[in-house]
Design a protein around this motif. Structure first.
Motif, PDB file in Angstrom:
ATOM      1  N   TRP A  17       0.842  -1.205   0.000  1.00  0.00           N
ATOM      2  CA  TRP A  17       0.000   0.000   0.000  1.00  0.00           C
ATOM      3  C   TRP A  17       0.876   1.253   0.000  1.00  0.00           C
ATOM      4  CZ3 TRP A  17      -5.319  -0.071  -0.270  1.00  0.00           C
ATOM      5  CH2 TRP A  17      -5.928  -1.298  -0.062  1.00  0.00           C
ATOM      6  N   ALA A  18       0.306   2.350  -0.460  1.00  0.00           N
ATOM      7  CA  ALA A  18       1.015   3.634  -0.407  1.00  0.00           C
ATOM      8  C   ALA A  18       1.326   4.000   1.042  1.00  0.00           C
ATOM      9  CB  ALA A  18       0.176   4.729  -1.068  1.00  0.00           C
ATOM     10  N   TYR A  19       0.373   3.712   1.944  1.00  0.00           N
ATOM     11  CA  TYR A  19       0.561   3.874   3.386  1.00  0.00           C
ATOM     12  C   TYR A  19       0.373   2.504   4.022  1.00  0.00           C
ATOM     13  CZ  TYR A  19      -0.104   8.847   2.384  1.00  0.00           C
ATOM     14  OH  TYR A  19       0.014  10.109   1.874  1.00  0.00           O
ATOM     15  N   SER A  20       1.406   1.987   4.663  1.00  0.00           N
ATOM     16  CA  SER A  20       1.404   0.582   5.071  1.00  0.00           C
ATOM     17  C   SER A  20       0.722   0.335   6.410  1.00  0.00           C
ATOM     18  CB  SER A  20       2.847   0.067   5.168  1.00  0.00           C
ATOM     19  OG  SER A  20       3.428   0.072   3.893  1.00  0.00           O
ATOM     20  N   PRO A  21       0.077  -0.816   6.541  1.00  0.00           N
ATOM     21  CA  PRO A  21      -0.502  -1.222   7.823  1.00  0.00           C
ATOM     22  C   PRO A  21       0.567  -1.734   8.778  1.00  0.00           C
ATOM     23  CG  PRO A  21      -0.891  -2.914   6.168  1.00  0.00           C
ATOM     24  CD  PRO A  21      -0.237  -1.765   5.457  1.00  0.00           C
ATOM     25  N   GLN A  22       0.221  -1.798  10.051  1.00  0.00           N
ATOM     26  CA  GLN A  22       1.155  -2.193  11.116  1.00  0.00           C
ATOM     27  C   GLN A  22       1.855  -3.510  10.830  1.00  0.00           C
ATOM     28  OE1 GLN A  22      -0.177  -4.890  13.387  1.00  0.00           O
ATOM     29  NE2 GLN A  22       1.884  -5.157  14.217  1.00  0.00           N
ATOM     30  N   ALA A  23       1.100  -4.524  10.459  1.00  0.00           N
ATOM     31  CA  ALA A  23       1.678  -5.862  10.302  1.00  0.00           C
ATOM     32  C   ALA A  23       2.768  -5.881   9.226  1.00  0.00           C
ATOM     33  CB  ALA A  23       0.587  -6.877   9.959  1.00  0.00           C
ATOM     34  N   GLU A  24       2.562  -5.130   8.158  1.00  0.00           N
ATOM     35  CA  GLU A  24       3.549  -5.118   7.072  1.00  0.00           C
ATOM     36  C   GLU A  24       4.816  -4.366   7.492  1.00  0.00           C
ATOM     37  OE1 GLU A  24       3.774  -4.460   2.229  1.00  0.00           O
ATOM     38  OE2 GLU A  24       2.039  -3.706   3.346  1.00  0.00           O
ATOM     39  N   ILE A  25       4.642  -3.289   8.251  1.00  0.00           N
ATOM     40  CA  ILE A  25       5.807  -2.544   8.745  1.00  0.00           C
ATOM     41  C   ILE A  25       6.610  -3.414   9.701  1.00  0.00           C
ATOM     42  CG2 ILE A  25       6.560  -0.531  10.093  1.00  0.00           C
ATOM     43  CD1 ILE A  25       4.024   0.906   9.056  1.00  0.00           C
ATOM     44  N   TRP A  26       5.918  -4.127  10.583  1.00  0.00           N
ATOM     45  CA  TRP A  26       6.609  -5.011  11.524  1.00  0.00           C
ATOM     46  C   TRP A  26       7.384  -6.105  10.783  1.00  0.00           C
ATOM     47  CZ3 TRP A  26       5.074 -10.236  12.859  1.00  0.00           C
ATOM     48  CH2 TRP A  26       5.958 -10.827  13.788  1.00  0.00           C
ATOM     49  N   ARG A  27       6.748  -6.697   9.753  1.00  0.00           N
ATOM     50  CA  ARG A  27       7.438  -7.745   8.980  1.00  0.00           C
ATOM     51  C   ARG A  27       8.667  -7.173   8.277  1.00  0.00           C
ATOM     52  NH1 ARG A  27       2.066  -9.272   7.671  1.00  0.00           N
ATOM     53  NH2 ARG A  27       2.226  -8.236   5.629  1.00  0.00           N
ATOM     54  N   TYR A  28       8.588  -5.939   7.838  1.00  0.00           N
ATOM     55  CA  TYR A  28       9.737  -5.283   7.199  1.00  0.00           C
ATOM     56  C   TYR A  28      10.896  -5.163   8.186  1.00  0.00           C
ATOM     57  CZ  TYR A  28      12.636  -1.394   5.532  1.00  0.00           C
ATOM     58  OH  TYR A  28      13.697  -0.606   5.174  1.00  0.00           O
ATOM     59  N   ILE A  29      10.624  -4.654   9.394  1.00  0.00           N
ATOM     60  CA  ILE A  29      11.680  -4.516  10.408  1.00  0.00           C
ATOM     61  C   ILE A  29      12.290  -5.880  10.719  1.00  0.00           C
ATOM     62  CG2 ILE A  29      12.215  -3.770  12.763  1.00  0.00           C
ATOM     63  CD1 ILE A  29       9.772  -1.896  12.573  1.00  0.00           C
ATOM     64  N   GLN A  30      11.426  -6.869  10.859  1.00  0.00           N
ATOM     65  CA  GLN A  30      11.879  -8.232  11.159  1.00  0.00           C
ATOM     66  C   GLN A  30      12.781  -8.771  10.043  1.00  0.00           C
ATOM     67  OE1 GLN A  30       8.931 -11.497  11.099  1.00  0.00           O
ATOM     68  NE2 GLN A  30       9.452 -11.874  13.247  1.00  0.00           N
ATOM     69  N   SER A  31      12.390  -8.550   8.799  1.00  0.00           N
ATOM     70  CA  SER A  31      13.175  -9.063   7.665  1.00  0.00           C
ATOM     71  C   SER A  31      14.538  -8.380   7.588  1.00  0.00           C
ATOM     72  CB  SER A  31      12.406  -8.865   6.352  1.00  0.00           C
ATOM     73  OG  SER A  31      12.282  -7.493   6.030  1.00  0.00           O
ATOM     74  N   VAL A  32      14.583  -7.085   7.898  1.00  0.00           N
ATOM     75  CA  VAL A  32      15.857  -6.362   7.877  1.00  0.00           C
ATOM     76  C   VAL A  32      16.778  -6.887   8.973  1.00  0.00           C
ATOM     77  CG1 VAL A  32      16.953  -4.107   8.246  1.00  0.00           C
ATOM     78  CG2 VAL A  32      14.901  -4.278   6.824  1.00  0.00           C
ATOM     79  N   ALA A  33      16.214  -7.099  10.167  1.00  0.00           N
ATOM     80  CA  ALA A  33      17.020  -7.619  11.290  1.00  0.00           C
ATOM     81  C   ALA A  33      17.574  -9.005  10.963  1.00  0.00           C
ATOM     82  CB  ALA A  33      16.174  -7.663  12.558  1.00  0.00           C
ATOM     83  N   LYS A  34      16.769  -9.835  10.311  1.00  0.00           N
ATOM     84  CA  LYS A  34      17.227 -11.176   9.950  1.00  0.00           C
ATOM     85  C   LYS A  34      18.272 -11.130   8.840  1.00  0.00           C
ATOM     86  CE  LYS A  34      13.089 -13.725  11.392  1.00  0.00           C
ATOM     87  NZ  LYS A  34      11.912 -14.520  10.958  1.00  0.00           N
ATOM     88  N   LYS A  35      18.064 -10.273   7.879  1.00  0.00           N
ATOM     89  CA  LYS A  35      19.015 -10.155   6.774  1.00  0.00           C
ATOM     90  C   LYS A  35      20.401  -9.793   7.283  1.00  0.00           C
ATOM     91  CE  LYS A  35      20.016  -7.412   2.643  1.00  0.00           C
ATOM     92  NZ  LYS A  35      19.536  -6.345   1.714  1.00  0.00           N
ATOM     93  N   HIS A  36      20.461  -8.927   8.290  1.00  0.00           N
ATOM     94  CA  HIS A  36      21.753  -8.468   8.823  1.00  0.00           C
ATOM     95  C   HIS A  36      22.198  -9.289  10.037  1.00  0.00           C
ATOM     96  CE1 HIS A  36      22.286  -4.845   6.321  1.00  0.00           C
ATOM     97  NE2 HIS A  36      20.964  -4.860   6.253  1.00  0.00           N
ATOM     98  N   ASP A  37      21.524 -10.399  10.268  1.00  0.00           N
ATOM     99  CA  ASP A  37      21.918 -11.339  11.328  1.00  0.00           C
ATOM    100  C   ASP A  37      22.006 -10.661  12.697  1.00  0.00           C
ATOM    101  OD1 ASP A  37      22.553 -13.872  12.247  1.00  0.00           O
ATOM    102  OD2 ASP A  37      24.709 -13.619  11.940  1.00  0.00           O
TER     103      ASP A  37
END
Length: 488
Positions: free
Chosen positions: A72-92
C-alpha cells in the motif's frame, strides 16, 4: 581500541544502530536489549484495528534497505513489523539481541568511566549488572500508554489502543471510544460496523485531511524492483512533497492558511447534509497545534447511523457508565481508550544516573530536557539518543531523522576510537547555545498555542518536536565538529 556498546530498544532506531555499527565501524561487540519478544518496538506492540502509518511507505523505511514490495502507499502495522523483522534477519542481528530483557537502570561510574547497566530477564526475573563503554538509546515516545486515572473506575472490559485485547468481543455491544488522535481516527472506521452502538467522546476533534491511499499494483512493484532509479525517484517525490508541508506549522503562514482551508473544505463537504454533526467534529484549535491526521474513512464512519459524537466534558466515570457535564449518563459495555502515551516522561521508568549521581529524569522534570540536537547531553558522557528530546517531526518520516542522528553518533564514536578516548561529552556551552537557538526557532511554530497536546510539557514548553525541516536535520548532523565535544 575496542568499545562495548549497549543499545536499548529493538525498534527502527535500535535495529539501524546495530546494522550501522557493524557496517561503518566494524563494531560487533554490542548488545541490543528489548523487553518485548521480538523486534519492532511500537510496530510490534500496537495491534489495534486499523493501525497503520500516515507517512508514505517508501519513505517510512530505511534508505539502506529499500523495499519495492510495499503493498500500500501507506502501510498497515503488520507489514511494517514484517519489514523490520526481515531487515534484522538479513543483517543477522538476532544473535546480538536479548529479548525479554528490560533495562531498569543505567548509572555512569566516574571511577571507571563506564556505564553500569542493570537488566532484568523477564523469563527468570533475574537481575544482572553489566558494564558498557557506550550506551545508545532507541527508546521511542509511543511506548508507555497514558491511562487517565478517572477511567480506572470502569469495571467492564477496558482496552487501551496500545494494548489491544483481541479476546474482547465488540459485536452487539455499546462501545465508547475516548480520544480524537491518530489511533482513534484509525480504530473507529474499523469497528463501527461491528458494534451495536459507538459513542465517541472527544473534547478537541482532530484536523483530518484526505490522503492518497492506494494499493500498489504488481506491475508497479516490478518496476520499483527492476527499473533503475524509479524507486529512488518515487521516494524523493514523497520526501520533497512532505518537506513542502513543513511551513504549515508556522503560525500565520500561507501554508497554514491553505491547509486550514483544505481541512474546512473537506469537513464541510463530508457533513454538508448534517450541520449538527458538522459542528461537533469541527476542530477548536489552530491547524497543526495537535497532530494532523490523514484519513478517507474517519468522517464517513462518524456519520454512520449507530455512532454518537459527544463533545461535552466527562464529569464522572462509573463502573459501567460515563456521565458528561450536561448530566447525560450513558451505559457502556466496552471502553476503548485512545488516550495516547506518556511522551513527556521520555525514558521513564528507566532510571538514569549521570554525572555526580544526578537522576536525569528528575533533572529534566525540574528544568526541562536539554540535549544537543536531541542526540547527547552534557551531563551524560558516552550516552547517545536516537529520537531524543525536540527531535520529533509532524510532517514526514522519523526514520530519516534516525538515520541522520545515527550518522552523527557514528562520527563521534569513530573520533573516540581514533583518539583512543574513554570519555566523550558535548560541551555544556555548546548544548546551551543550541537549546537557546532551537527554542528561539520554536517561537513561530503553532505547537505552543495552547491546545494541550503531547508535544508540550506541564509548563507549556514544546519538548517533543523539532522546529526544523528534515533538510535542516540532515544539514545539522551531516558533519561532526570535534570542537563541540570534550574527548578524554
Amino acid at each position: 581500541m575496542t568499545l562495548k556498546i549497549c543499545i536499548i530498544g529493538a525498534g527502527f532506531s535500535g535495529i539501524a544502530a546495530g546494522i550501522q555499527l557493524k557496517k561503518q565501524l566494524n563494531i560487533e561487540d554490542y548488545v541490543i536489549f528489548d523487553e518485548n519478544e521480538d523486534v519492532g518496538g511500537t510496530w510490534l506492540v500496537n495491534k489495534y484495528p486499523g493501525c497503520a502509518c500516515d507517512v508514505g511507505s517508501h519513505l517510512y523505511s530505511y534508505s539502506f534497505e529499500p523495499n519495492p514490495d510495499w503493498s500500500w502507499a501507506y502501510s498497515p502495522q503488520a507489514e511494517i513489523w514484517r519489514y523490520i523483522q526481515s531487515v534484522a534477519k538479513k543483517h543477522d542481528l538476532y544473535k546480538n539481541i536479548k529479548f525479554g530483557h528490560k533495562v531498569n537502570k543505567a548509572s555512569w561510574d566516574e571511577t571507571i568511566n563506564k556505564w553500569r547497566v542493570v537488566v532484568t530477564n523477564s523469563a527468570t526475573n533475574d537481575e544482572a549488572e553489566l558494564i558498557f563503554d557506550v550506551v545508545i538509546t532507541g527508546i521511542g515516545g509511543f511506548r508507555v500508554p497514558h491511562t487517565p486515572e478517572e477511567f480506572k473506575a470502569f469495571t467492564g472490559p477496558r482496552i487501551h489502543s496500545a494494548r489491544w485485547d483481541t479476546s474482547v468481543k465488540l459485536e452487539d455491544k455499546t462501545v465508547a471510544v475516548i480520544g480524537s488522535g491518530a489511533s482513534a481516527v484509525q480504530i473507529i472506521p474499523n469497528i463501527v460496523k461491528k458494534v451495536k452502538k459507538l459513542i465517541v467522546y472527544q473534547r478537541h476533534p482532530a484536523w483530518v485531511l484526505p490522503r492518497m491511499q492506494f494499493q500498489m499494483p504488481d506491475w508497479l512493484k516490478w518496476a520499483f524492483a527492476s527499473v533503475p532509479g524509479l524507486r529512488e525517484m518515487y521516494r524523493s517525490f514523497i520526501f520533497w512533497s512532505n518537506e513542502l508541508i513543513h511551513p504549515t506549522f508556522i503560525q500565520g503562514s500561507l501554508m497554514q492558511k491553505l491547509g486550514a482551508k483544505l481541512g474546512d473544505h473537506y469537513l464541510n463537504r463530508k457533513f454538508a447534509d448534517n450541520p449538527a454533526l458538522l459542528e461537533k467534529v469541527r476542530p477548536n484549535y489552530e491547524l497543526g497545534c495537535k497532530r494532523i491526521t490523514p484519513s478517507n474513512e474517519y468522517y464517513p464512519a462518524l456519520a454512520h447511523p449507530n455512532v454518537e459524537v459527544v463533545r461535552d466534558k466527562i464529569t464522572k466515570v462509573g463502573t459501567n457508565s460515563i456521565t458528561t457535564e450536561n448530566g447525560d449518563e450513558k451505559k457502556i459495555d466496552v471502553l476503548i481508550l485512545a488516550t495516547g502515551f506518556k511522551v513527556q516522561e521520555f525514558f521513564s521508568p528507566l532510571e538514569i544516573r549521570v554525572k555526580g549521581g544526578m537522576d536525569l529524569m528528575e533533572l529534566w522534570r525540574e528544568k526541562g530536557p536539554t540535549a544537543y540536537m536531541g542526540i547527547c547531553t552534557s551531563v551524560a558522557p558516552n550516552w547517545f539518543m536516537l529520537l531524543g528530546p525536540n527531535t520529533g517531526i509532524d510532517h514526514s518520516s522519523g526514520i530519516f531523522t534516525i538515520e541522520c542522528q545515527l550518522n552523527y553518533i557514528l562520527q563521534v564514536i569513530r573520533e573516540m576510537i581514533e583518539r583512543d578516548s574513554k570519555v566523550v561529552c558535548v560541551k555544556e556551552f555548546i548544548e546551551q547555545g543550541y537549546m537557546a537557538d532551537m527554542m528561539a526557532d520554536m517561537k513561530p511554530m503553532v505547537w505552543g498555542t495552547g491546545c494541550a497536546s503531547y508535544y508540550v510539557n506541564y509548563r507549556g514548553v514544546v519538548t517533543a518536536l523539532s522546529p526544523y525541516s528534515l533538510i535542516s536535520c540532515w544539514r545539522h548532523t551531516r558533519t561532526l565538529n570535534e570542537n563541540d565535544f570534550n574527548f578524554n
